[in-house]
Design an enzyme around this catalytic site. Structure first.
Site, PDB file in Angstrom:
ATOM      1  N   ASP A   1      -0.573  -4.761   5.893  1.00 42.00           N
ATOM      2  CA  ASP A   1      -1.577  -5.650   5.301  1.00 42.00           C
ATOM      3  C   ASP A   1      -1.364  -5.861   3.805  1.00 42.00           C
ATOM      4  O   ASP A   1      -0.718  -5.061   3.136  1.00 42.00           O
ATOM      5  CB  ASP A   1      -2.977  -5.072   5.532  1.00 42.00           C
ATOM      6  CG  ASP A   1      -3.084  -3.637   5.031  1.00 42.00           C
ATOM      7  OD1 ASP A   1      -2.116  -2.863   5.216  1.00 42.00           O
ATOM      8  OD2 ASP A   1      -4.124  -3.289   4.456  1.00 42.00           O
ATOM      9  N   GLU A   2      -1.912  -6.958   3.339  1.00 38.39           N
ATOM     10  CA  GLU A   2      -2.083  -7.234   1.913  1.00 38.39           C
ATOM     11  C   GLU A   2      -0.804  -7.082   1.091  1.00 38.39           C
ATOM     12  O   GLU A   2      -0.781  -6.402   0.063  1.00 38.39           O
ATOM     13  CB  GLU A   2      -3.192  -6.324   1.339  1.00 38.39           C
ATOM     14  CG  GLU A   2      -4.525  -6.550   2.027  1.00 38.39           C
ATOM     15  CD  GLU A   2      -5.653  -5.691   1.459  1.00 38.39           C
ATOM     16  OE1 GLU A   2      -6.775  -6.210   1.357  1.00 38.39           O
ATOM     17  OE2 GLU A   2      -5.408  -4.521   1.123  1.00 38.39           O
ATOM     18  N   VAL A   3       0.237  -7.711   1.541  1.00 43.54           N
ATOM     19  CA  VAL A   3       1.473  -7.716   0.766  1.00 43.54           C
ATOM     20  C   VAL A   3       1.446  -8.927  -0.157  1.00 43.54           C
ATOM     21  O   VAL A   3       1.342 -10.062   0.304  1.00 43.54           O
ATOM     22  CB  VAL A   3       2.702  -7.781   1.701  1.00 43.54           C
ATOM     23  CG1 VAL A   3       3.983  -7.810   0.884  1.00 43.54           C
ATOM     24  CG2 VAL A   3       2.690  -6.615   2.665  1.00 43.54           C
TER      25      VAL A   3
ATOM     26  N   GLU B   1      -1.679  -9.316   9.542  1.00 45.86           N
ATOM     27  CA  GLU B   1      -0.533  -9.911   8.873  1.00 45.86           C
ATOM     28  C   GLU B   1       0.777  -9.710   9.621  1.00 45.86           C
ATOM     29  O   GLU B   1       1.761 -10.417   9.351  1.00 45.86           O
ATOM     30  CB  GLU B   1      -0.389  -9.346   7.454  1.00 45.86           C
ATOM     31  CG  GLU B   1      -1.492  -9.761   6.504  1.00 45.86           C
ATOM     32  CD  GLU B   1      -2.644  -8.771   6.438  1.00 45.86           C
ATOM     33  OE1 GLU B   1      -2.941  -8.161   7.477  1.00 45.86           O
ATOM     34  OE2 GLU B   1      -3.243  -8.631   5.362  1.00 45.86           O
TER      35      GLU B   1
ATOM     36  N   HIS C   1       0.826  -1.219   0.000  1.00 47.52           N
ATOM     37  CA  HIS C   1       0.000   0.000   0.000  1.00 47.52           C
ATOM     38  C   HIS C   1       0.855   1.261   0.000  1.00 47.52           C
ATOM     39  O   HIS C   1       0.510   2.235   0.659  1.00 47.52           O
ATOM     40  CB  HIS C   1      -0.916   0.015   1.234  1.00 47.52           C
ATOM     41  CG  HIS C   1      -2.056  -0.960   1.137  1.00 47.52           C
ATOM     42  ND1 HIS C   1      -3.219  -0.677   0.479  1.00 47.52           N
ATOM     43  CD2 HIS C   1      -2.191  -2.237   1.598  1.00 47.52           C
ATOM     44  CE1 HIS C   1      -4.041  -1.723   0.552  1.00 47.52           C
ATOM     45  NE2 HIS C   1      -3.437  -2.696   1.215  1.00 47.52           N
TER      46      HIS C   1
END
Lengths: 678, 678
Positions: A296-298, A348, A233
């Site tokens: 988050d969301e890697v 995460e 992000h």
């Protein structure tokens, strides 16, 4: 405990009624005894101003000699210089017909109690008054937060301030400021100015504004926790500093939504030197002891494609992206410690290699939270509190940080669950409509996090939320007024009565269906899409549909008030059926309304089906099978999203139709009810 | 010229339609050619932001290369450093399907033309668009002002700013800031600090805020003319400086309304030294060339009672208060000249002894204005534009500075009439309801002062004012939203539908009848009275009653649409008759609503009379004399003010009743219609 006849939200921990009421007349005055500080005096003056606003009585703003005051504030001692999460927020509020006493161990409790009093004041035949009572109150959870994403759509300072006012009104205590994302870097960095200069469209908060907001929040007993999301992000960081990224670039500020590829390079020592410098600067700007690093969301796609990172992973014997991110997090954690900050991150970041004082914010749910707690980590729940998913207030109300797996933890482990945060992601929110996405539903989350766990009556909640919603608008929030303004604009006229009829029974698509519909249509959604359609104006929850569904439930349950209930149901259905003819000319005149033409037809059709079903009921007949088949087919067709909206009277009309259908009617296999309906 | 289908207000001087329309899409952009200055760029950016607000399209705020811009701004040269009253405000706006050009001699014309374009943009089936056309526009009068009295009720800076936004939208160019009165001295004086410190309740504008507001106004092409009212209306000066007064004091800031006795001492040289110091300081703070000294309503009571003043008058051979005030004004005039200011004052300052460059602001009327003009003085009309008197938009619209006696002046003399000012005195206005007293009626005054004299169509005016009213709310004014907020508060609930039915057909008492009613009741009105009743929330003009009255006029005139008209009239009457039963329970619950109990009954009674009259009409019958007598008696009773409100459907119901009555029915002598109704 149930307090449906008092407009308190959140409901207090303990309440005992006394005799009579305290009239709030022109002579009302406030004094302070005990510990004194400027913040407390400002709070008292703000309290008097708010009371003026709630009553229209022009009170003197000056504080008076406490011996003569109607309302006496008593704090025992100071709260900490920088508000901390374990501080006492309890208070005791005692109201008699002669006056009121608010006492608390420190100013935080006073702030909470002032809001309670404001909510208690109501108009009566004798004047404005608060009932005589004694409230002993304290929060169930210490972390009651609201996150606002200012990366995707920038929110001017006044938008944030009015939302802090709303938070204060419902006793929330953490503003989580999501300050960077792919689509924008929103804080001024004096040491690394290309972050905000190149990483934004010119819209960011100066350091002076940031301090102003923190001060504003502190005045309201609200901590400000900044989030700078790494290593994913992070596209906006790379516009000015491409050397931080795992792929060479060049980078531009991202306008598309979704989970993107750009990732920080964890194999480059330069990254840590940069972050040390950045975090050092931000640690001074943001006084709170917690610092949110996102995490988050890697996806690891850039990591896979970068030979140096691959080499680094082999050298460190990392075989997964997760291990690499754990390494990265551990390095960040050391930098945070150096700058006297504690880490908070999304699910995460959880890994046994990190020290136990980090906090996990869970978007995944109570199971994830319970796992963290068992490992000795503290956690916050945000799963179930995502405001952008357009769920109903009752759905949010039903989510408890200590339920499901978390409910099965030992009492000791449960202590690790600090509370929760409502989260406002802003793909589809602008300064114009954000309030209507946040409020009044956030008040319900606030109650869940403050009030005793057994405060669960949904009907009472909806009654009280209506009052708090008015209070919030009076504070300056625009969650109700913005809709009418947007609808007028869409229609190009003030004569929007038929449009309101339609608007009142639709809701925006739930969860990620808006994206799914776009994907189906081959459209890439981005910040360039104007948010000026009906879907962007209507509130997440249709109050009219909710009431209608409740009435149908009562009718079908054979409620004794059946006659009145049926009259009410029929009246609503008639309005909806007749509305189409009035609305269609309006829809033709505006390019933004055209997409509603079929939706308005369908509303009329659903209403007609409902009326016919009522007619069968009145005649005590079952409907013929062909009729049922035709109606159910129509209902299935109407169920499809249109203009990114759902017709919320569909489920109750479906129930009405089924209630007069022979059990063996041939009906198409029903799709599930619209996602997100209770 | 009539432009009912365009939402322009004020209507432009010249307009020619072209072919097609200009779509205002996401690609819309603005560029500047010719003369450039920071103010012009700020105006262009504000224009783009307002266009975003009107469309919901997120335009880029950056200006672009004019060769590529959709909208090109061209000013020839700078306007003067301090805006002056004779500056050219003309502009030419040309819109084709490909783009728009706005050109003007200087930035003032650009500011006016930008507002015209904003009003032209409407939603269409193809998108937001402005019609192709050419407008050549300029104002009829050079002085188009709004006065706000901040002495009686202080108005925070943001209230003034949003009103300046409203003024800009309707092309007004003078903000007359009434900064001192008996009830408050509202400007910070650094040289004479007891003026604001002791002469106010702590609410005043700092010099920094004052400069900020002047800058804000200048950005909008608005001059700021300060008024410090002397020698009367000056109690607040005397609290800190009793030596200025004609009686020894001590003085306190006045809370009562009305014309009071305290007067400055014109016989004391100290007074002039003080005013020299004060005006010197204010002359630097306020850059405008005009300085308003008030001068109104001097009773001379304190002068009569002071032997030294009497002696002074004898020495100067003054036999009247007027002569003494003329002497005072002449002295002030010299001080103003010393500080490079021109004097403006109310009618009372007019005297042949003063130089010809002073300006007379007339609250007395066109006759007074004409007299001044004949003597060579310039003048402004405010008579007929007093917003606090609660007159209808059409009444203000009918007032022309060049009508009546002023209309009979020679063309040369008429040049002395500079324009007019709408005046907002604030006995009954607070930050909460002031917008609804000023807007949208001030837009009508703005049109009278800008547009050609022959723009007179009242129906078209009401259509356009509805659009401009929405535009003004979108700019941040609260003239519409405040009513609902106040009504909710008064009712203690959001379920105020029946209260709105009543609120929609009443108007506040006109002119000074509210005071007269209070006097009759032995009540002294003051700033301590809460302005939180229905009378304070409803707008000055009942749109529903106006439409109803128009429909009744059509019916009685035998309009061919009679059938539809009668249906409309009957439907309204039914709603009003049935409303009482729904409303009464609400009225019982609130101490602020109790006073409406009889009013609601009377509304039902009037509606019933109207329905019965319609029934007679339908049967082509005349009503029996006893019926007529009873109805007329009821109507006379209903005519009496109740809760400081008037039932505005009364006159048309009266007409309906009379239309079915035999001409010889015995009826009580009717009192005049409520003051202020058209």
């Amino acid at each position: 405990m149930s307090t449906p006849h008092l407009n308190l939200m959140p409901a207090p921990a303990n309440l005992q009624f006394g005799e009579g009421q305290l009239l709030v007349a022109q002579s009302f005055s406030v004094g302070i005894v005990g510990y004194k500080e400027a913040r407390l005096e400002r709070a008292a003056r703000r309290f008097v101003q708010n009371l003026s606003r709630r009553t229209g009585l022009p009170f003197a703003v000056q504080l008076v000699d406490p011996a003569k005051a109607t309302f006496v504030i008593h704090a025992e001692r100071a709260s900490r210089a920088v508000q901390e999460l374990d501080e006492d927020e309890s208070y005791t509020l005692e109201i008699t017909s002669r006056g009121a006493n608010l006492s608390a161990p420190n100013p935080l409790g006073v702030l909470r109690g002032l809001q309670t009093f404001l909510q208690l004041v109501e108009i009566t035949p004798d004047g404005f008054a608060a009932p005589a009572l004694k409230i002993e109150d304290k929060p169930r959870f210490v972390w009651r937060g609201l996150m606002i994403d200012v990366g995707r759509h920038f929110m001017p300072l006044d938008v944030l301030k009015r939302n802090l006012d709303g938070m204060e009104a419902v006793k929330m205590n953490v503003f989580h400021w999501h300050l960077s994302d792919n689509q924008g870097f929103r804080t001024e960095s004096k040491k690394l100015p290309k972050l905000h200069e190149m990483g934004s469209d010119g819209l960011y908060y100066t350091q002076a504004e940031t301090r102003e907001l923190i001060e504003y929040a502190r005045d309201r007993g609200i901590r400000v926790v900044p989030e700078f999301d790494v290593p994913g992000h992070a596209t906006s960081w790379f516009v000015g500093y491409p050397e931080l990224a795992s792929a060479p670039g060049p980078y531009a500020v991202e306008n598309r939504w979704g989970i993107l590829d750009a990732e920080m390079n964890p194999a480059n020592e330069e990254t840590y030197r940069f972050l040390d410098k950045f975090i050092g600067e931000m640690a001074e700007l943001f006084p709170d002891e917690y610092f949110h690093i996102g995490g988050d969301e890697v996806k690891g796609k850039q990591w896979d494609a970068n030979p140096e990172i691959q080499k680094f992973m082999r050298e460190h014997k990392f075989t997964t992206h997760r291990e690499l991110q754990e390494y990265f997090n551990a390095r960040i954690e050391k930098i945070l410690i150096k700058h006297h900050k504690k880490m908070i991150g999304w699910d995460e970041v959880l890994s046994p290699s990190l020290p136990k004082d980090i906090v996990i914010q869970s978007w995944r749910g109570q199971k994830s939270l319970a796992e963290a707690a068992k490992q000795g980590y503290r956690g916050l729940l945000s799963f179930g509190y995502y405001l952008d998913l357009m769920h109903s207030a009752s759905q949010h109300y039903g989510v408890d940080p200590l339920s499901d797996e978390a409910g099965m933890l030992t009492p000791e482990e449960q202590k690790s669950i600090l509370g929760g945060e409502a989260c406002m992601w802003t793909e589809y929110a602008t300064p114009e409509n954000i309030d209507s996405r946040i409020w009044p539903r956030t008040a319900v989350v606030a109650e869940r996090l403050w009030s005793p766990q057994d405060v669960q009556d949904v009907d009472a909640m909806y009654e009280r939320v209506e009052s708090v919603s008015i209070e919030l608008e009076d504070l300056g929030l625009t969650h109700r007024s913005s809709e009418r303004r947007m609808l007028r604009r869409i229609a190009g006229t003030d004569a929007i009565a038929p449009l309101l009829v339609l608007a009142d029974v639709v809701e925006p698509l739930k969860e990620y269906v808006r994206e799914e519909e776009a994907t189906k249509a081959g459209v890439v959604l981005s910040r360039n899409d104007p948010l000026n359609r009906l879907v962007d104006g209507v509130p997440p929850e249709s109050e009219a549909s909710r009431r209608f569904a409740r009435a149908v439930d009562r009718l079908l349950a054979g409620d004794l008030r059946g006659g009145a209930t049926e009259t009410e149901i029929r009246a609503s259905l008639l309005v909806w059926r007749e509305n189409d003819a009035a609305l269609q000319p309006l829809l033709q005149r505006s390019y933004l309304l055209k997409e509603l033409i079929p939706l308005s037809h369908k509303l009329a059709g659903l209403a007609d089906a409902g009326i016919q079903a009522l007619d069968y009921r009145d005649r005590d007949e079952l409907a013929p099978a062909e009729w049922t088949t035709a109606q159910l087919a129509f209902i299935e067709e109407a169920r499809k999203p249109q203009a990114d909206l759902l017709l919320m009277i569909l489920p109750p009309v479906h129930s009405l139709v089924e209630s007069v259908s022979s059990p063996h009617s041939e009906s198409p296999k029903p799709a599930p009810e619209p996602a997100g309906t209770p």
